[in-house]
Design an enzyme around this catalytic site. Sequence first.
Site, short mmCIF file in Angstrom:
data_model
loop_
_atom_site.label_atom_id
_atom_site.label_comp_id
_atom_site.label_asym_id
_atom_site.label_seq_id
_atom_site.Cartn_x
_atom_site.Cartn_y
_atom_site.Cartn_z
N HIS A 115 0.70 -1.13 0.08
CA HIS A 115 0.11 -0.01 -0.08
C HIS A 115 0.88 1.12 -0.04
O HIS A 115 0.16 2.30 -0.28
CB HIS A 115 -0.89 -0.13 1.34
CG HIS A 115 -0.51 0.11 2.52
ND1 HIS A 115 0.16 -1.16 3.16
CD2 HIS A 115 0.00 1.10 3.16
CE1 HIS A 115 0.68 -0.62 4.26
NE2 HIS A 115 0.67 0.71 4.39
N HIS A 179 4.33 9.06 13.03
CA HIS A 179 3.45 7.84 13.32
C HIS A 179 4.08 6.87 13.81
O HIS A 179 5.45 6.85 13.59
CB HIS A 179 2.71 7.66 12.00
CG HIS A 179 3.27 7.03 10.86
ND1 HIS A 179 4.47 7.71 10.33
CD2 HIS A 179 2.99 5.79 10.20
CE1 HIS A 179 4.88 7.01 9.43
NE2 HIS A 179 4.11 5.91 9.10
#
Length: 314
Positions: A115, A179
């Site tokens: 992805h 993140h």
Amino acid sequence: MSILVECMSHTPLQGHYDPTPEIVAEVQGVIAAAHERVRAFNPELVVVFAPDHFNGFFYDLMPPFCVGAAASGVGDYGTPAGDLRVPTDIAKALVESVQAADIDVSISYRMHVDHGAAQALEQLVGGLDTYPVVPVFINAAAPPLGPIRRSRLLGEAIGNFLRQTGKRVLVISSGGISHEPPVPELATAPKEVAEALIGGGRNLSPEARAAREQRVINAAKAFTAGQAPHMRPLNPEWDQAFLARLQKDLLSVDAMKNDEIARDGGKSAHEIRTWVAAFGALSAFGKYDAQVDYYRAIPEWVAGFAFMHAQPAG
């Protein structure tokens, strides 16, 4: 000869665990605007800088950089699967040019992208095979990592090659900013997880992939609910300072230290290397103008979420 750079955050959680409809609509609007810029630019070649999340690259052989001379998407989290339209002759020439510039880069004739690349290609250009595309993997998840300066120099070397092609080139970078999702580390992983990181996680069965993806979705739900103390909070101030570096002082990224990136942005913040490489490529074309199109810290997607585009000045 021209270049357009489109940088974006990605998230495997999009469509699986979303923020409010208003925020989803904001992001969709920014994606639509970027897609329209790309359509109007009508690239003749696409280069996508992307990380991998132990879907295509493993510790059995982990290069810092790798160019795909042939590539396919694994289709994780519902992203497109199948072959990318890679111009092998251009990919080979790119590798030769970058190596001649003293940047060591690997080549793969069977690259698998997840992805990290597929989501950006789907959203910005409409699919994996819409345009001729050369994928460039940058390791951001598997320590030890080289200095971030090397990503800028890689991008610069690729930009010098692209400048000589005479083509309209779209350069995409795809990576989160701050993140820290629950990515296992080889040094502390139990035996079965370590084996997956070394290579056992290659070509997962549909059932194994679904279980892995559900674990990530569950972790995002816990993070959003404040029930995941092991996951570092998002850091909007750090994110926006990084975006400002790209706009105003690209060379300043050379001073960023790996341990400081992980401390302030989270361990997965090393995906900013893809953005640095894209702007390194752009810098080979001279002075540039860059615009931050969107920024929001989105806990549901476990990412500081940003979009940015840039072109040569004037």
